[in-house]
Motif scaffolding. Structure first.
Motif, PDB file in Angstrom:
ATOM      1  N   PHE A   1       0.812  -1.213   0.000  1.00 54.08           N
ATOM      2  CA  PHE A   1       0.000   0.000   0.000  1.00 54.08           C
ATOM      3  C   PHE A   1       0.850   1.269   0.000  1.00 54.08           C
ATOM      4  N   GLY A   2       2.162   1.133  -0.110  1.00 50.02           N
ATOM      5  CA  GLY A   2       3.037   2.292  -0.099  1.00 50.02           C
ATOM      6  C   GLY A   2       2.759   3.209  -1.277  1.00 50.02           C
ATOM      7  N   GLY A   3       2.633   4.505  -1.008  1.00 53.20           N
ATOM      8  CA  GLY A   3       2.400   5.473  -2.063  1.00 53.20           C
ATOM      9  C   GLY A   3       0.977   5.499  -2.582  1.00 53.20           C
ATOM     10  N   ASN A   4       0.024   4.910  -1.845  1.00 53.12           N
ATOM     11  CA  ASN A   4      -1.354   4.926  -2.340  1.00 53.12           C
ATOM     12  C   ASN A   4      -1.889   6.356  -2.403  1.00 53.12           C
ATOM     13  N   ALA A   5      -2.848   6.562  -3.263  1.00 53.97           N
ATOM     14  CA  ALA A   5      -3.295   7.922  -3.587  1.00 53.97           C
ATOM     15  C   ALA A   5      -3.875   8.651  -2.384  1.00 53.97           C
ATOM     16  N   GLN A   6      -4.636   7.935  -1.555  1.00 53.32           N
ATOM     17  CA  GLN A   6      -5.247   8.597  -0.392  1.00 53.32           C
ATOM     18  C   GLN A   6      -4.187   9.085   0.585  1.00 53.32           C
ATOM     19  N   ALA A   7      -3.198   8.248   0.867  1.00 53.01           N
ATOM     20  CA  ALA A   7      -2.133   8.647   1.784  1.00 53.01           C
ATOM     21  C   ALA A   7      -1.334   9.811   1.236  1.00 53.01           C
ATOM     22  N   MET A   8      -1.037   9.766  -0.057  1.00 49.90           N
ATOM     23  CA  MET A   8      -0.253  10.834  -0.669  1.00 49.90           C
ATOM     24  C   MET A   8      -1.036  12.149  -0.664  1.00 49.90           C
ATOM     25  N   ALA A   9      -2.336  12.069  -0.928  1.00 48.28           N
ATOM     26  CA  ALA A   9      -3.161  13.279  -0.907  1.00 48.28           C
ATOM     27  C   ALA A   9      -3.205  13.875   0.489  1.00 48.28           C
ATOM     28  N   ALA A  10      -3.339  13.009   1.493  1.00 48.51           N
ATOM     29  CA  ALA A  10      -3.349  13.500   2.875  1.00 48.51           C
ATOM     30  C   ALA A  10      -2.027  14.176   3.216  1.00 48.51           C
ATOM     31  N   GLY A  11      -0.909  13.548   2.836  1.00 45.75           N
ATOM     32  CA  GLY A  11       0.398  14.125   3.125  1.00 45.75           C
ATOM     33  C   GLY A  11       0.606  15.460   2.445  1.00 45.75           C
ATOM     34  N   LEU A  12       0.205  15.560   1.186  1.00 44.07           N
ATOM     35  CA  LEU A  12       0.332  16.830   0.473  1.00 44.07           C
ATOM     36  C   LEU A  12      -0.509  17.920   1.128  1.00 44.07           C
ATOM     37  N   ALA A  13      -1.712  17.553   1.559  1.00 42.58           N
ATOM     38  CA  ALA A  13      -2.576  18.535   2.218  1.00 42.58           C
ATOM     39  C   ALA A  13      -1.973  18.984   3.539  1.00 42.58           C
ATOM     40  N   VAL A  14      -1.402  18.045   4.302  1.00 42.04           N
ATOM     41  CA  VAL A  14      -0.779  18.396   5.583  1.00 42.04           C
ATOM     42  C   VAL A  14       0.340  19.405   5.379  1.00 42.04           C
ATOM     43  N   LEU A  15       1.218  19.155   4.420  1.00 41.68           N
ATOM     44  CA  LEU A  15       2.341  20.075   4.195  1.00 41.68           C
ATOM     45  C   LEU A  15       1.851  21.429   3.696  1.00 41.68           C
ATOM     46  N   ALA A  16       0.815  21.420   2.868  1.00 43.29           N
ATOM     47  CA  ALA A  16       0.264  22.690   2.394  1.00 43.29           C
ATOM     48  C   ALA A  16      -0.307  23.507   3.548  1.00 43.29           C
ATOM     49  N   VAL A  17      -1.023  22.836   4.459  1.00 44.84           N
ATOM     50  CA  VAL A  17      -1.578  23.532   5.619  1.00 44.84           C
ATOM     51  C   VAL A  17      -0.471  24.078   6.508  1.00 44.84           C
ATOM     52  N   MET A  18       0.551  23.259   6.763  1.00 46.35           N
ATOM     53  CA  MET A  18       1.644  23.710   7.616  1.00 46.35           C
ATOM     54  C   MET A  18       2.304  24.957   7.059  1.00 46.35           C
ATOM     55  N   GLU A  19       2.473  24.996   5.757  1.00 47.32           N
ATOM     56  CA  GLU A  19       3.121  26.150   5.135  1.00 47.32           C
ATOM     57  C   GLU A  19       2.203  27.378   5.142  1.00 47.32           C
ATOM     58  N   SER A  20       0.935  27.181   4.801  1.00 47.19           N
ATOM     59  CA  SER A  20       0.021  28.329   4.685  1.00 47.19           C
ATOM     60  C   SER A  20      -0.372  28.886   6.053  1.00 47.19           C
ATOM     61  N   GLU A  21      -0.451  28.023   7.072  1.00 51.47           N
ATOM     62  CA  GLU A  21      -0.872  28.469   8.395  1.00 51.47           C
ATOM     63  C   GLU A  21       0.299  28.769   9.330  1.00 51.47           C
TER      64      GLU A  21
END
Length: 461
Positions: free
Chosen positions: A302-322
């Motif tokens: 399950f490594g690199g599955n789309a849901q996990a990758m989307a969650a990770g990208l969203a987390v980093l985007a939030v950390m940067e924007s907030e």
């Protein structure tokens, strides 16, 4: 499409059986433990750093699912990203293509780790550590790993080999070749390196168990020794990474430290989809994946599955924007400072340590005669009972969830969601102060519960 499955209806019908279901079908000791310490609550919903029970009472979360809920529960940006990725109907996990999301998340992670070059995605922190151990042993051609006393790196067999708590290791031998040293002991590290068979030294920059920070200069000096002896530095940032300590990684608090391999997980998930990542240097990955014959020599279903990758990208985007890292530095400093002010006031309170929003509150032997007797009673029965005595009224009376930082330790660890604010800090400090007043005043409720814990500890011997 079928209407044969209704999740909401199932939860409404059977959700009240939660503790019985666990006792019958899962780990039977979990519901038993929760009933014993009065943590057998029924929580209905959650948002941010708070959740609510069946009666609608608000609880403050100072545990964050052991660090998983970095952005709190149900962050709207992460939720939207997951809705979007599900609605996109992506052809996920074909195994024989190169989907964009893993590459994009790797790119974003590496932007925070400029001395590293490549990423392997797994499903958890322990998998991230397993990957680092395998890569280090293969890249160096050496078998042995050095780790620290009291370390925690996971519970699968490889990660268990570098676990500094005997209680976790007992009964699971034989493990990998390993050697423990004390955190900060450069002489011990050098002695082991001189033997020529050490592949790597794996270390938490701040240990989760007890919240002990590596001494100033230790990581840089250890890195120098490792490089001279051809061994690798592995930084386990599964709990400390992604802003937890007031920098993106905890090793960044020390100038010049550039680990060869870095493990992250927990908060990268957004609290939704399990994910782990091992970041490393180019030459290490090229050694492991040295030819097309070795293209799948290390992989995860399950490594690199789309849901996990989307969650990770969203987390980093939030950390940067907030501005999450700066927020943690500010609020964490406020929380630690206010707790440190309490140390001279309460003789049972010995120390407050940590960085950012990873804080350890340590209790110790009091000086006054009356409190010494009560303390001795608890210590004779089982070390760590006083910390548990504090945790229980914080939940029962003040609706604040915390937990001790390890078995047989008189330390409470605070690892709240990184989104807590000044009001949450004030709520915790006020509640904690009241519990300390109760303890030092011989308050009946707290010490009566202590007697109950003593009886249970004695009965289990």
């Amino acid at each position: 499409m079928t209407d044969g499955f209704d999740l909401r209806a199932l939860l409404a019908e059977r959700g009240g059986e939660r503790y019985e279901l666990h006792a019958r079908h899962l780990n039977p000791q979990l519901p038993r433990m929760l009933h014993t310490i009065g943590f057998d609550k029924v929580y209905e919903r959650a948002a941010g750093a708070h959740f609510w029970d069946a009666e609608g009472n608000d609880h403050l979360d100072m545990l964050a699912g052991f660090g998983v809920m970095g952005l709190g529960r149900h962050h709207p940006v992460v939720r939207k990203a997951l809705h979007d990725v599900l609605d996109a109907d992506l052809p996920d996990l074909t195994r024989f293509d190169c989907p964009p999301l893993p590459g994009l998340l790797a790119e974003r992670l590496l932007a925070h780790s400029p001395h590293l070059d490549r990423v392997f995605f797994g499903n958890s922190g322990t998998e991230a550590v397993e990957t680092a151990l395998k890569f280090a042993r293969y890249a160096t051609g050496r078998p042995r790993i050095v780790y620290c006393d009291h370390a925690f790196h996971g519970l699968t067999t490889g990660a268990l080999s570098v676990n500094g708590e005997q209680g976790f290791r007992a009964g699971f031998d034989p493990l990998l070749p390993d050697t423990p040293i004390a955190l900060g002991d450069l002489d011990a590290l050098e002695r082991e390196l001189r033997k020529g068979d050490v592949a790597a030294f794996v270390v938490e920059p701040i240990q989760g168990k007890g919240v002990h920070e590596a001494p100033p200069g230790f990581l840089a000096a250890a890195q120098g020794l490792l490089r001279r002896h051809g061994a690798l530095l592995i930084a386990d940032e599964v709990q400390t990474g992604l802003g937890r300590t007031g920098d993106f990684y905890a090793y960044q608090h020390e100038d010049g430290v550039e680990p060869d391999l870095v493990c992250v997980a927990k908060a990268l998930s957004g609290g939704y989809v399990p994910v782990g990542a091992t970041l490393g240097k180019e030459w290490i990955f090229k050694k492991v994946y040295s030819s097309m014959d070795r293209v799948l020599v290390h992989s995860a279903s399950f490594g690199g599955n789309a849901q996990a990758m989307a969650a990770g990208l969203a987390v980093l985007a939030v950390m940067e924007s907030e501005g999450t890292v700066a927020h943690v530095r500010r609020v964490g400093g406020l929380l630690k400072g206010r707790l440190e002010e309490l140390v001279p006031r309460y003789e049972l309170l010995h120390a407050v340590r940590g960085r950012g929003l990873m804080i350890g509150i340590e209790f110790g032997r009091p000086s006054s005669l009356g409190l010494r007797g009560r303390w001795a009673m608890l210590q004779t029965a089982r070390k760590g009972l006083f910390a548990q005595m504090v945790v229980v009224p914080l939940l029962q009376r003040h609706r604040i969830l915390t937990q001790v930082s390890g078995d047989h330790l008189e330390v409470i660890k605070l690892i709240p969601p990184l989104v807590i604010d000044e009001a949450d800090v004030d709520r915790f400090v006020t509640a904690f102060t009241e519990v300390m007043e109760d303890a030092h005043g011989g308050g009946g409720l707290l010490w009566d519960f202590g007697k109950t814990l003593v009886k249970q500890a004695v009965a289990q011997r």
